[in-house]
Design a protein around this motif. Structure first.
Motif, PDB file in Angstrom:
ATOM      1  N   UNK A  13       0.856  -1.174   0.000  1.00  0.00           N
ATOM      2  CA  UNK A  13       0.000   0.000   0.000  1.00  0.00           C
ATOM      3  C   UNK A  13       0.896   1.229   0.000  1.00  0.00           C
ATOM      4  N   UNK A  14       0.745   2.058  -1.032  1.00  0.00           N
ATOM      5  CA  UNK A  14       1.692   3.155  -1.249  1.00  0.00           C
ATOM      6  C   UNK A  14       0.959   4.491  -1.333  1.00  0.00           C
ATOM      7  N   UNK A  15       1.222   5.415  -0.439  1.00  0.00           N
ATOM      8  CA  UNK A  15       0.566   6.732  -0.494  1.00  0.00           C
ATOM      9  C   UNK A  15       1.009   7.514  -1.724  1.00  0.00           C
ATOM     10  N   UNK A  16       0.052   8.211  -2.321  1.00  0.00           N
ATOM     11  CA  UNK A  16       0.330   9.046  -3.488  1.00  0.00           C
ATOM     12  C   UNK A  16       0.171  10.534  -3.180  1.00  0.00           C
ATOM     13  N   UNK A  17      -0.250  10.855  -1.966  1.00  0.00           N
ATOM     14  CA  UNK A  17      -0.371  12.260  -1.573  1.00  0.00           C
ATOM     15  C   UNK A  17       0.746  12.579  -0.584  1.00  0.00           C
ATOM     16  N   UNK A  18       1.587  13.481  -0.954  1.00  0.00           N
ATOM     17  CA  UNK A  18       2.748  13.829  -0.141  1.00  0.00           C
ATOM     18  C   UNK A  18       2.932  15.331  -0.162  1.00  0.00           C
ATOM     19  N   UNK A  19       3.707  15.865   0.784  1.00  0.00           N
ATOM     20  CA  UNK A  19       4.162  17.236   0.568  1.00  0.00           C
ATOM     21  C   UNK A  19       4.903  17.250  -0.764  1.00  0.00           C
ATOM     22  N   UNK A  20       4.692  18.260  -1.583  1.00  0.00           N
ATOM     23  CA  UNK A  20       5.233  18.268  -2.933  1.00  0.00           C
ATOM     24  C   UNK A  20       6.703  17.884  -2.991  1.00  0.00           C
ATOM     25  N   UNK A  21       7.036  16.961  -3.892  1.00  0.00           N
ATOM     26  CA  UNK A  21       8.429  16.601  -4.085  1.00  0.00           C
ATOM     27  C   UNK A  21       9.167  17.787  -4.700  1.00  0.00           C
ATOM     28  N   UNK A  22      10.364  18.041  -4.233  1.00  0.00           N
ATOM     29  CA  UNK A  22      11.159  19.121  -4.821  1.00  0.00           C
ATOM     30  C   UNK A  22      11.551  18.738  -6.241  1.00  0.00           C
ATOM     31  N   UNK A  23      11.927  19.714  -7.029  1.00  0.00           N
ATOM     32  CA  UNK A  23      12.341  19.435  -8.404  1.00  0.00           C
ATOM     33  C   UNK A  23      13.568  18.529  -8.416  1.00  0.00           C
ATOM     34  N   UNK A  24      14.428  18.683  -7.429  1.00  0.00           N
ATOM     35  CA  UNK A  24      15.606  17.827  -7.339  1.00  0.00           C
ATOM     36  C   UNK A  24      15.208  16.380  -7.053  1.00  0.00           C
ATOM     37  N   UNK A  29      14.220  10.731  -9.057  1.00  0.00           N
ATOM     38  CA  UNK A  29      13.339   9.603  -9.348  1.00  0.00           C
ATOM     39  C   UNK A  29      13.179   9.398 -10.848  1.00  0.00           C
ATOM     40  N   UNK A  30      13.049  10.502 -11.569  1.00  0.00           N
ATOM     41  CA  UNK A  30      12.863  10.402 -13.017  1.00  0.00           C
ATOM     42  C   UNK A  30      14.059   9.722 -13.681  1.00  0.00           C
ATOM     43  N   UNK A  31      15.240   9.973 -13.167  1.00  0.00           N
ATOM     44  CA  UNK A  31      16.456   9.389 -13.742  1.00  0.00           C
ATOM     45  C   UNK A  31      16.511   7.880 -13.575  1.00  0.00           C
ATOM     46  N   UNK A  32      15.708   7.323 -12.662  1.00  0.00           N
ATOM     47  CA  UNK A  32      15.711   5.867 -12.474  1.00  0.00           C
ATOM     48  C   UNK A  32      14.852   5.160 -13.517  1.00  0.00           C
TER      49      UNK A  32
END
Length: 303
Positions: A13-24, A29-32
Motif C-alpha cells: 500500500x503506497x501513499x500518493x499524496x505527499x508534501x510536494x516533491x522538490x524538483x531535485x 526519481x525520473x532518472x531511475x
C-alpha cells in the motif's frame, strides 16, 4: 507450485499524496526510469498528475526488485542449495531500473518474456485517490488482479447499475438500507475490477458475465507493516459466479442453472477505512500467505 501449496502474495500500500516533491527529488526519481517512461510521465500537463505518474512507476520498479529478492530468499530457505547455487541466485538480483514490460492485447502490463523467465513474478496494480495498491506473487501460471476504490459521493450509482451489474447484484444491493447501498456499489465495483484485471481482457469481458455474492463473515484484520502502519478489515466473504454465455443477453434471472460458482478462483474484499476498499482476485483456491507492507515515497528517495 503443487495444488494445496501456500501462495506467498506481497501486498504493498503506497501513499500518493505527499508534501510536494522538490524538483531535485523528482529529477532523481525520473532518472531511475527508462527514457520511454520518462517521456510518458512528462506528458502529464498537471504537476499533481506528473508526480503521481512518477511515483506509480517508481513504486512498481522498486517493489518488484524487493519482492524478487525476498521471494528468492524464501525459496533458498526451503531448498538445500550448494554455495555455487546460492551465489548464482544472489547474482540474479534485478535492479529497479532494469525491469522491462510488455502489454497484453487489452493493455494489461506484464513483465517482458525475458524478465518473467528470470523472476517468475506476476503482478497487478491499481491506484485511486490517495493510494496505490500493488500485488506481487511468484507463480508462472497464476492470474492475479487487484483494485482499490475510493467511495465517491457524486457518482450516480443507480444510472450505472443496469449497464454493468447482474440482476443478483442489483437486487442484493437495493435490498440494503439506502445508507448502505453506495458502500455495496463500490465493494462490488472493486471486486469486479479485480477479476477483470486478473483475466486481462478489459471491457471485452462483459461485466454481466460474472457476479459476486457477499455475505457477512467474522471480522479479520490485515496489517500493513511499516513506519506508517495501517490495518484493513475483512468483514464480508465474496463468492464469484460465472454466467452462461447464452443467458447474458436476457439479464440472468434467479435460475441457479444459469450460473455456476467459478471453479479455481478466489476473491477477497477488505475495507481500509470509511472511504477506501480494495479487492484481490486470483486463479487459485490454495491458501494465501499475505505479506503486507506500507511503503512511502521517502523509501524510494533513500534507495
Amino acid at each position: 507450485m503443487a495444488a494445496g501449496d501456500i501462495i506467498p502474495v506481497h501486498l504493498y500500500l503506497c501513499p500518493l499524496t505527499l508534501p510536494g516533491l522538490s524538483s531535485d527529488q523528482q529529477g532523481r526519481l525520473l532518472d531511475t526510469l527508462p527514457l520511454d517512461e520518462q517521456q510518458k510521465v512528462m506528458r502529464y500537463r498537471m504537476a499533481s498528475a506528473r508526480e503521481k505518474g512518477l511515483l506509480v512507476r517508481c513504486y512498481l520498479r522498486a517493489l518488484l526488485s524487493k519482492a524478487h529478492t525476498q521471494l528468492n530468499q524464501s525459496s533458498l530457505n526451503q531448498s538445500p542449495l550448494n554455495q555455487s547455487q546460492l551465489n548464482a541466485d544472489i547474482d540474479g538480483a534485478i535492479g529497479p531500473s532494469e525491469w522491462r514490460f510488455d502489454y497484453l492485447d487489452k493493455g494489461k502490463p506484464v513483465l517482458s518474456k525475458a524478465f518473467f523467465a528470470r523472476s517468475q513474478l506476476v503482478f497487478n496494480l491499481s491506484h485511486s485517490g490517495d493510494y496505490m495498491l500493488l500485488a506481487i506473487a511468484k507463480s508462472p501460471r497464476l492470474e492475479l488482479g487487484v483494485d482499490i476504490e475510493r467511495l465517491r459521493q457524486n457518482t450516480n450509482i443507480h444510472a450505472i447499475l443496469n449497464h454493468y451489474f447482474t440482476r443478483q447484484e442489483r437486487e442484493a444491493m437495493l435490498a440494503l438500507p439506502s445508507t448502505r447501498q453506495r458502500e455495496r456499489f463500490f465493494d462490488l465495483w472493486a471486486l469486479k475490477e479485480s477479476y477483470i484485471k486478473a483475466k486481462g481482457l478489459g471491457l471485452a469481458l462483459s461485466l454481466k458475465s460474472f457476479y459476486f455474492e457477499l455475505s457477512e463473515t467474522e471480522c479479520q484484520a490485515l496489517s500493513f507493516k511499516g513506519l506508517d502502519a495501517r490495518q484493513a478489515r475483512l468483514e464480508q466473504a465474496a463468492r464469484l459466479f460465472l454466467v452462461k454465455e447464452d443467458s447474458q443477453q436476457t439479464d440472468l434471472g434467479n435460475d441457479p442453472q444459469q450460473a455456476q460458482p467459478a471453479a479455481g478462483w478466489q476473491s477477497k474484499l477488505w475495507q481500509l477505512d470509511d472511504e477506501y476498499r480494495f479487492a484481490l482476485s486470483l486463479s487459485s483456491t490454495d491458501p494465501l500467505d499475505l505479506r503486507c507492507e506500507m511503503v512511502s515515497a521517502q523509501a524510494l528517495l533513500s534507495e
